[in-house]
Write an enzyme that holds these catalytic residues in place. Structure first.
Site, short mmCIF file in Angstrom:
data_model
loop_
_atom_site.label_atom_id
_atom_site.label_comp_id
_atom_site.label_asym_id
_atom_site.label_seq_id
_atom_site.Cartn_x
_atom_site.Cartn_y
_atom_site.Cartn_z
N HIS A 436 0.82 -1.21 0.00
CA HIS A 436 0.00 0.00 0.00
C HIS A 436 0.86 1.26 0.00
O HIS A 436 0.63 2.20 -0.78
CB HIS A 436 -0.93 0.00 1.22
CG HIS A 436 -1.71 1.26 1.36
ND1 HIS A 436 -1.28 2.33 2.12
CD2 HIS A 436 -2.89 1.65 0.80
CE1 HIS A 436 -2.16 3.31 2.02
NE2 HIS A 436 -3.14 2.93 1.24
N ARG A 594 31.73 -6.95 -20.53
CA ARG A 594 33.15 -7.23 -20.35
C ARG A 594 33.30 -8.33 -19.30
O ARG A 594 32.79 -8.20 -18.18
CB ARG A 594 33.89 -5.97 -19.89
CG ARG A 594 35.41 -6.16 -19.84
CD ARG A 594 36.10 -4.90 -19.38
NE ARG A 594 35.85 -4.62 -17.98
CZ ARG A 594 36.20 -3.49 -17.36
NH1 ARG A 594 36.79 -2.52 -18.04
NH2 ARG A 594 35.93 -3.30 -16.09
N ASN A 719 41.45 4.41 -20.34
CA ASN A 719 42.14 4.55 -19.05
C ASN A 719 43.43 3.73 -19.03
O ASN A 719 44.52 4.26 -18.75
CB ASN A 719 41.22 4.09 -17.91
CG ASN A 719 40.00 4.96 -17.77
OD1 ASN A 719 39.93 6.05 -18.32
ND2 ASN A 719 39.01 4.49 -17.04
N ASP A 720 43.31 2.43 -19.31
CA ASP A 720 44.52 1.59 -19.30
C ASP A 720 45.45 1.93 -20.46
O ASP A 720 46.68 1.88 -20.32
CB ASP A 720 44.13 0.11 -19.37
CG ASP A 720 43.94 -0.49 -17.98
OD1 ASP A 720 44.57 0.01 -17.03
OD2 ASP A 720 43.15 -1.44 -17.84
N CYS A 767 35.07 2.88 -24.63
CA CYS A 767 34.27 2.81 -23.39
C CYS A 767 35.02 3.40 -22.21
O CYS A 767 34.63 3.19 -21.06
CB CYS A 767 33.87 1.36 -23.10
SG CYS A 767 35.26 0.23 -22.86
#
Length: 812
Positions: A436, A594, A719-720, A767
């Site tokens: 509810h 991934r 990033n890497d 990505c």
């Protein structure tokens, strides 16, 4: 057990005060109210499609009017309601009580009583034992597209015998004038004197011996239309409807369900502490009893039962949509008979909140900072609110509540609605997302957290708190008033760029909501979030469970895997469900998952992980990504990942899920990983399975042509790649200023691999974080001809607009 659709020819009544379910349909709302009209519609039209509805009859709205006229109650009601101010709680209570007492003390006309008793006796002939019925109110203004009237009138369960039937019917008539019903009608602009009440008398399903609950053919929080949401608990369904227990929650994906797959996206076990069962004597003739501990951790429904209910939800929604000439998501109640094992639908009505929402304007609430978490529960809605907590423990304290406060209570029922409308947010100890408190909060547009368990103990009157429902399915109550932003996005007229704009998604709980942001799919779905938050256990510890020597590790594993005799199956199911939620949210667009890319120090932090992980000086460059998948130390753990992905694609039918191999240092390593995947049923090219490789190591760029012979596409992990091109440890604060994806060397590497991929006719996207952080970097990628850019959700809209502008400039 005999059902309505197979038993009775149409019976016409002398006076028209009784109608059997197979005599009525959805066009009979003025005669029998929304609830009864819907039951009749399903009995008449959907039984041939397998939907089961218990038989019964309606006491018509004309019977109600006849009763009021004969007892001269119509004039008294009009006089009592004249000049009513619903915001004056005391005055509302006094007037409502006067009307109810007048109805209960009046006598039903003798001929009406005779008809009701005769119909009950006819219905009893179908049952092999004295007939128990549910007596349900069905108002003529009810279950409308923009007003549900949920719980406004009463229902009486386990009613048996003539006297109990007549008494329950009269109480239903009186419940048209409960305080909450009077207030709700006034606020919705309905004239109480123009609304009549029909009553449904329906054979009880013996769910007191099994289970029951609520089902929606739409996600109740986000409005995601391709999901069926089912709540389930043991016993009669009132506990779920009223929020008296925390039920199980199941999510099923409609598109692949209808093609023969088994897409149960999510199964969350509720506490199910109590169950409502039959009792003998007095009141509603039901009582709550504790559920044994072993039953609480088990799911109340089997997978086959979940899928059956979900199919019925689709059938019911399709039928009502065809009738209405537009999509009509449905709100249904179901019950399982413990004597026969049969499932039944006992109510169906249009969903009234998400289906009415304007999808052209998107509001995104976002906390600017987080604080100390006080309690958590199931989130309702996607908003954030701040204010002072006000703990209300019983209905006698309602008058103390002040506008703008945050209501904290054990659970709510319809009597609480006058103050719920004045709250900034609502928190309850008990209940699920179909309770509810949840239903009313959605109608009112309030954030609510249900099933918070200890909220009334932890939170104190006057305490400043923040209620956040903007972080997925888990709702958080933070200490203090925290700052937050509201982004309002007008989606009308925004075109789609040639460059695909995809999303980076980690949290499955957020996926349904994120899917409404204009997008071309998911370029990066991370397994790590699912493993660390939903599984929490190292996969090898589950495989070696029987050999584990540390009793504390085994205790933790037992706690998390309660109900699983096969411990590795826990990993498979949880990972599959997390990935499937994301895959379903963006279906049929690509969702690129991934495979796990924890470093050894991160794997070691999982339960049981220290036994299996070496200590490395630089985990960032060590035993991670592809190198783990074929190695004897982790090969069996990777097999569980593969089995989970196979379940997502083959069992759930989410063929849009593609797989991506991270940190693949050499072409030879790529071949080993693909061979390992094939061993476990993930065959590249079969049923459209594509396998991508992360492009995040200089070798991926320099040997791009050879990697392109092996993989279906690339996704640049900026990033890497930046870390390895510039020789910068991205975890080091000392050299953080050197880390910059916009460095010419990094950009040259990216431009090189884009050209190489294009030459080999392979897809290539990105990505990494850079396009989310730097609009000029996204512009560079578009100019280089990248196929897709995958962004953090909060950057999607602004980057989409920038890409559209860049593409227009190039075209000019």
């Amino acid at each position: 057990m005999i059902e309505a659709n197979s038993i009775r020819e149409v019976k016409l009544n002398k006076t028209g005060y009784i109608r059997w379910f197979n005599e009525i349909g959805i066009n009979d709302v003025p005669l029998v109210g929304g609830k009864n009209a819907s039951l009749g519609e399903m009995v008449r039209e959907l039984s041939a499609k397998g939907v089961k509805v218990p038989n019964g009859f309606a006491v018509t709205a004309e019977a109600y009017r006849y009763f009021l006229l004969e007892a001269k109650l119509d004039q008294k009601i009009a006089e009592t309601l004249r000049g009513l101010d619903t915001h004056n709680i005391g005055d509302l209570r006094r007037r409502g009580l006067q009307i109810r007492q007048a109805i209960l003390s009046a006598t039903l006309p003798a001929d009406l009583e005779e008809e009701m008793i005769a119909a009950y006796d006819d219905l009893s002939e179908e049952a092999p034992h004295p007939l128990d019925v549910a007596v349900r109110s069905s108002a003529t203004a009810e279950d409308l597209p923009d007003a549900s009237f949920a719980g406004q009138q009463e229902t009486y369960l386990n009613v048996q015998g003539h006297a109990a039937l007549l008494d329950s019917c009269k109480r239903c008539f009186a419940s048209l004038f409960t305080d909450r019903a009077i207030s709700y009608r006034a606020d919705k602009g309905f004239d109480s004197l123009k609304i009549a009440l029909s009553i449904g008398v329906q054979r009880m399903v013996r769910s007191d011996l099994a289970a029951s609950g609520v089902m929606f053919s739409i996600d109740t929080e986000t409005g995601f239309k391709n999901a069926v949401l089912i709540n389930a608990a043991y016993g009669l369904g009132e506990n779920v409807v009223q929020g008296s227990v925390n039920p199980d929650e199941y999510t099923v994906f409609k598109p692949t369900l209808l093609h023969g797959f088994r897409p149960i996206l999510q199964k969350i076990a509720g506490n199910k502490e109590f169950k409502l069962v039959y009792d003998i004597g007095g009141g509603k003739m039901t009582k709550n009893i504790p559920v044994p501990a072993d039953d609480r951790i088990r799911f109340a429904l089997t997978d086959e039962e979940i899928l059956t209910l979900a199919r019925w939800a689709c059938v019911i929604e399709d039928h009502y949509s065809a009738k209405a000439g537009r999509e009509t998501p449905m709100d249904m109640e179901w019950a399982k008979d413990g004597l026969t094992g049969e499932l039944f639908i006992v109510q169906a009505r249009p969903e009234t909140v998400q289906s009415q929402r304007d999808r052209n304007v998107m509001e995104i609430y976002r906390l600017k900072k987080r604080g100390q978490i006080l309690v958590t529960g199931r989130s309702v809605g996607e908003k954030i609110a701040t204010g002072k907590a006000h703990v209300i423990k019983n209905v006698q304290q309602l008058h103390q509540f002040n506008a703008g406060e945050i209501l904290v209570t054990d659970k709510t029922d319809p009597d609480w609605e006058p103050i719920m409308k004045r709250a900034a947010a609502i928190i309850t100890n008990r209940g699920g997302r179909t309770a509810h408190a949840a239903i009313v909060s959605r109608e009112l547009g309030l954030p609510a957290i249900v099933g918070a368990e200890r909220a009334t103990e932890v939170l104190k009157d006057g305490q400043e708190i923040t209620v956040s429902c903007a972080e997925g399915e888990t709702g958080f109550v933070y200490e203090g008033k925290l700052p937050f932003d509201i982004d309002r996005i007008d989606l009308k007229g925004i075109g789609r760029p040639r460059t695909k704009v995809m999303m980076n998604v980690a949290n499955p709980q957020e996926a349904f909501g994120l899917s409404f942001i204009p997008n071309d799919g998911v370029g990066l779905a991370r397994e790590e979030f699912i493993i660390s938050n939903y599984i929490q256990i190292h996969p090898m510890a589950l495989i070696d469970y029987d050999k584990l020597e540390d009793p504390s590790v085994k205790t933790e594993i037992d706690r998390l895997t309660a109900g699983y005799a096969d411990k590795p199956q826990f990993f498979i199911d949880k990972l599959a469900q997390g990935v499937a939620m994301i895959g379903a949210a963006f279906y049929p667009n690509d969702v690129i998952v991934r495979l796990s890319d924890f470093k050894t120090n991160e794997y070691a932090n999982l339960i049981g992980g220290k036994k299996y992980e070496p200590t490395e000086e630089n985990p960032m460059l060590g035993f991670r990504g592809a190198s783990r998948y074929y190695h004897p130390k982790y090969r069996d753990g990777f097999a569980l990942e593969c089995r989970a992905m196979k379940k997502v694609r083959d069992e759930m039918g989410l063929k849009n899920v593609k797989l991506m191999v991270p940190f693949c240092r050499t072409v030879e390593e790529g071949k080993k990983v693909i061979a390992e995947m094939r061993k476990h049923g993930l065959q590249q090219g079969k049923d459209g399975l594509e396998i991508y490789v992360m492009c995040e190591i200089p070798s991926n760029v320099l040997l791009a042509e050879q990697f392109a012979e092996l993989f279906d596409g690339f996704s640049i992990g900026s990033n890497d790649l930046t870390q390895l091109v510039l020789g910068v440890d991205r975890d080091s604060a000392i050299v953080a200023s050197i880390f910059d994806e916009r460095n010419p060397a990094v950009k040259k590497m990216i431009a090189t691999v884009i050209r190489a991929a294009k030459a080999k006719d392979r897809k290539i996207g990105i990505c990494g974080q850079a396009p989310s952080d730097y609009p000029e970097f996204a512009r560079f990628l578009v100019e280089e001809g990248i196929d897709s850019i995958s962004l953090n959700p909060d950057a999607v809209m602004k980057t989409t607009l920038m890409i559209l502008e860049t593409e227009r400039e190039e075209a000019a």
